[in-house]
Design an enzyme around this catalytic site. Structure first.
Site, PDB file in Angstrom:
ATOM      1  N   CYS A   6      48.875  37.609  44.102  1.00 34.19           N
ATOM      2  CA  CYS A   6      47.273  37.834  43.972  1.00 34.19           C
ATOM      3  C   CYS A   6      46.758  37.445  45.416  1.00 34.19           C
ATOM      4  O   CYS A   6      47.391  37.077  46.217  1.00 34.19           O
ATOM      5  CB  CYS A   6      46.946  36.765  43.025  1.00 34.19           C
ATOM      6  SG  CYS A   6      45.151  37.416  42.220  1.00 34.19           S
ATOM      7  N   ASP A 128      46.791  29.166  34.216  1.00 36.93           N
ATOM      8  CA  ASP A 128      46.729  28.800  35.577  1.00 36.93           C
ATOM      9  C   ASP A 128      46.165  27.014  35.574  1.00 36.93           C
ATOM     10  O   ASP A 128      45.666  26.711  34.299  1.00 36.93           O
ATOM     11  CB  ASP A 128      45.649  29.560  36.275  1.00 36.93           C
ATOM     12  CG  ASP A 128      45.448  29.334  37.749  1.00 36.93           C
ATOM     13  OD1 ASP A 128      46.340  28.697  38.216  1.00 36.93           O
ATOM     14  OD2 ASP A 128      44.647  30.105  38.210  1.00 36.93           O
TER      15      ASP A 128
HETATM   16  O1  LIG Z   1      42.512  32.999  44.445  1.00 35.13           O
HETATM   17  C1  LIG Z   1      41.489  32.882  44.377  1.00 35.13           C
HETATM   18  O2  LIG Z   1      40.559  32.522  45.298  1.00 35.13           O
HETATM   19  C2  LIG Z   1      40.740  32.692  42.863  1.00 35.13           C
HETATM   20  C3  LIG Z   1      39.597  32.566  42.805  1.00 35.13           C
HETATM   21  C4  LIG Z   1      38.813  32.782  41.762  1.00 35.13           C
HETATM   22  C5  LIG Z   1      39.471  32.986  40.796  1.00 35.13           C
HETATM   23  C6  LIG Z   1      40.779  33.417  40.613  1.00 35.13           C
HETATM   24  C7  LIG Z   1      41.528  33.341  41.840  1.00 35.13           C
HETATM   25  N1  LIG Z   1      42.802  33.706  41.926  1.00 35.13           N
HETATM   26  C8  LIG Z   1      43.463  34.254  41.102  1.00 35.13           C
HETATM   27  C9  LIG Z   1      45.039  34.306  40.949  1.00 35.13           C
HETATM   28  O3  LIG Z   1      45.703  34.958  40.064  1.00 35.13           O
HETATM   29  C10 LIG Z   1      45.772  33.400  41.591  1.00 35.13           C
HETATM   30  O4  LIG Z   1      46.928  33.794  41.751  1.00 35.13           O
HETATM   31  C11 LIG Z   1      45.913  32.064  40.577  1.00 35.13           C
HETATM   32  O5  LIG Z   1      44.468  31.295  40.513  1.00 35.13           O
HETATM   33  C12 LIG Z   1      46.953  30.822  41.319  1.00 35.13           C
HETATM   34  O6  LIG Z   1      46.635  30.592  42.689  1.00 35.13           O
HETATM   35  P1  LIG Z   1      47.646  29.628  43.271  1.00 35.13           P
HETATM   36  O7  LIG Z   1      47.254  28.134  42.747  1.00 35.13           O
HETATM   37  O8  LIG Z   1      46.875  29.636  44.966  1.00 35.13           O
HETATM   38  O9  LIG Z   1      48.969  29.926  43.573  1.00 35.13           O
END
Ligand SMILES: O=C(O)c1ccccc1NCC(=O)[C@H](O)[C@H](O)COP(=O)(O)O
Length: 207
Positions: A6, A128
């Site tokens: 993502c 998440d």
């Molecule tokens: O990544 C972002 O900035 C974000 C912001 C707001 C809503 C969703 C967002 N990301 C979505 C995702 O699918 C991410 O992969 C997920 O939140 C996990 O992220 P991480 O903890 O950094 O692996």
């Protein structure tokens, strides 16, 4: 297990994910995110749309007409609804695109209560970690809360997953675990992934 990466903001990185055999690429259409893709990919839409990789648009409490325009503009395979979207909102999208409804987990045990209203109105769940920024925090929640819940829909496991979690992933068994979603722990800079690290993750996961 399927893999979603993502927070992609360039065509080149979308192409690399496709070459690596990644199943889903996430593009964030939430302008408060440091991984906001809308302004970066807008002029590249013909190239984005020519790719074979499944494209997931990530939204946070976005108006329906804006979501529907993005589905058209970027030929989205799926929408990932990360905010407080209602079951009716999800249902409206179900015949147009795959719907991934996100549940932000904050140590609470009542996963069943969280997912119940969305059981019939989405194709996948995504779990998440709950943070003020909605997503992309790099923080992990306790996956054991999922083992205790009566989940019976395929789900994406997300939140702070990194290369160091491969063994943990291999020992986490859930009949409905469909995909793993990674993001900030694979970044060089916000919105830019270290593709060697992604490749290594895929290799380790499949080993
Ligand atoms: O990544 C972002 O900035 C974000 C912001 C707001 C809503 C969703 C967002 N990301 C979505 C995702 O699918 C991410 O992969 C997920 O939140 C996990 O992220 P991480 O903890 O950094 O692996």
């Amino acid at each position: 297990m399927k893999i979603k990466v993502c927070g992609i903001t360039t065509v080149e990185q979308l192409q690399t994910l496709q070459e690596l055999g990644v199943d889903y690429a996430g593009m964030i259409f939430y302008d408060k995110s440091k991984r906001f893709a809308g302004d970066k990919l807008e002029d590249e839409r013909p190239l984005v749309n020519a790719l074979d990789i499944a494209r997931v648009g990530v939204f946070v409490n976005t108006e329906m007409d804006v979501v529907q325009k993005a589905i058209q503009d970027y030929s989205l395979t799926a929408v990932q609804l990360h905010g407080d979207e209602t079951d009716a909102f999800c249902l409206d999208l179900m015949d147009k695109v795959q719907v991934i409804k996100v549940f932000r987990v904050a140590g609470q045990k009542d996963i069943d209560g969280l997912v119940a209203p969305f059981q019939e109105v989405c194709h996948y769940f995504l779990f998440d970690t709950d943070t003020a920024a909605y997503g992309g925090s790099g923080q992990q929640f306790d996956w054991r809360v999922l083992e205790c819940a009566g989940i019976n829909k395929p789900f994406f496991l997300s939140g702070g997953i990194g290369l160091e979690d491969v063994e943990k992933l291999k020992t986490f068994h859930h009949p409905y675990l469909y995909a793993v979603d990674v993001n900030s722990r694979f970044e060089i800079a916000p919105g830019i992934k270290d593709m060697n690290k992604v490749a290594h993750f895929i290799k380790q996961l499949n080993a």
